[in-house]
Design a protein around this motif. Structure first.
Motif, PDB file in Angstrom:
ATOM      1  N   TRP A 148    -106.764   8.789 -98.414  1.00 24.16           N
ATOM      2  CA  TRP A 148    -105.577   8.876 -99.272  1.00 24.16           C
ATOM      3  C   TRP A 148    -105.680  10.077-100.215  1.00 24.16           C
ATOM      4  O   TRP A 148    -104.705  10.792-100.423  1.00 24.16           O
ATOM      5  CB  TRP A 148    -105.420   7.578-100.058  1.00 24.16           C
ATOM      6  N   ARG A 149    -106.871  10.306-100.770  1.00 21.63           N
ATOM      7  CA  ARG A 149    -107.057  11.455-101.662  1.00 21.63           C
ATOM      8  C   ARG A 149    -106.876  12.770-100.920  1.00 21.63           C
ATOM      9  O   ARG A 149    -106.215  13.691-101.411  1.00 21.63           O
ATOM     10  CB  ARG A 149    -108.443  11.411-102.295  1.00 21.63           C
ATOM     11  N   MET A 150    -107.475  12.892 -99.738  1.00 20.08           N
ATOM     12  CA  MET A 150    -107.346  14.129 -98.963  1.00 20.08           C
ATOM     13  C   MET A 150    -105.907  14.351 -98.521  1.00 20.08           C
ATOM     14  O   MET A 150    -105.429  15.484 -98.479  1.00 20.08           O
ATOM     15  CB  MET A 150    -108.261  14.096 -97.735  1.00 20.08           C
ATOM     16  N   ARG A 151    -105.212  13.283 -98.224  1.00 18.31           N
ATOM     17  CA  ARG A 151    -103.797  13.383 -97.858  1.00 18.31           C
ATOM     18  C   ARG A 151    -103.003  13.997 -99.012  1.00 18.31           C
ATOM     19  O   ARG A 151    -102.149  14.862 -98.807  1.00 18.31           O
ATOM     20  CB  ARG A 151    -103.269  11.986 -97.529  1.00 18.31           C
ATOM     21  N   GLY A 152    -103.294  13.562-100.228  1.00 21.02           N
ATOM     22  CA  GLY A 152    -102.621  14.122-101.400  1.00 21.02           C
ATOM     23  C   GLY A 152    -102.944  15.589-101.600  1.00 21.02           C
ATOM     24  O   GLY A 152    -102.066  16.389-101.936  1.00 21.02           O
ATOM     25  N   VAL A 153    -104.197  15.966-101.387  1.00 20.71           N
ATOM     26  CA  VAL A 153    -104.597  17.366-101.529  1.00 20.71           C
ATOM     27  C   VAL A 153    -103.834  18.230-100.533  1.00 20.71           C
ATOM     28  O   VAL A 153    -103.302  19.293-100.884  1.00 20.71           O
ATOM     29  CB  VAL A 153    -106.126  17.522-101.322  1.00 20.71           C
ATOM     30  N   VAL A 154    -103.760  17.781 -99.292  1.00 19.77           N
ATOM     31  CA  VAL A 154    -103.058  18.561 -98.261  1.00 19.77           C
ATOM     32  C   VAL A 154    -101.579  18.668 -98.591  1.00 19.77           C
ATOM     33  O   VAL A 154    -100.979  19.731 -98.443  1.00 19.77           O
ATOM     34  CB  VAL A 154    -103.283  17.937 -96.863  1.00 19.77           C
ATOM     35  N   ARG A 155    -100.986  17.614 -99.070  1.00 16.74           N
ATOM     36  CA  ARG A 155     -99.547  17.656 -99.395  1.00 16.74           C
ATOM     37  C   ARG A 155     -99.249  18.576-100.571  1.00 16.74           C
ATOM     38  O   ARG A 155     -98.189  19.189-100.629  1.00 16.74           O
ATOM     39  CB  ARG A 155     -99.030  16.251 -99.694  1.00 16.74           C
ATOM     40  N   ARG A 156    -100.176  18.670-101.525  1.00 14.20           N
ATOM     41  CA  ARG A 156     -99.964  19.540-102.689  1.00 14.20           C
ATOM     42  C   ARG A 156    -100.333  20.994-102.419  1.00 14.20           C
ATOM     43  O   ARG A 156     -99.955  21.883-103.175  1.00 14.20           O
ATOM     44  CB  ARG A 156    -100.782  19.033-103.882  1.00 14.20           C
TER      45      ARG A 156
END
Length: 85
Positions: free
Chosen positions: A29-37
């Motif tokens: 979930w954290r890495m998903r947020g990093v990629v989206r930002r």
């Protein structure tokens, strides 16, 4: 007589397994947020270098490259829409 210790062992194993699945999900979930930002490179020196590397490696397509201000090691994300962050 052996059923109780086995039941306790299975309960401890189940709790441990659930904890590990939770940690994996949280990291994803954290890495998903990093990629989206992250911002996808459209031009600049980084994209030129990636094109050169792709040519040297004989890749048919130039991988997408994203940049972020977050302090992370470089990583590749995605199964189908892969991006180098």
């Amino acid at each position: 007589p052996m059923a109780k210790p086995l039941a306790y062992l299975m309960a401890v194993w189940g709790i441990g397994a659930a904890f590990m699945v939770f940690r994996l999900w949280r990291s994803w979930w954290r890495m998903r947020g990093v990629v989206r930002r992250a911002d996808i490179l459209k031009s600049g020196r980084g994209l030129v270098l990636m094109r050169q590397a792709a040519d040297m490696l004989g890749l048919r397509r130039v991988p997408r490259v994203a940049v972020t201000d977050e302090r992370l090691s470089p990583f590749v994300s995605g199964l189908y829409g892969r991006v180098l962050v």
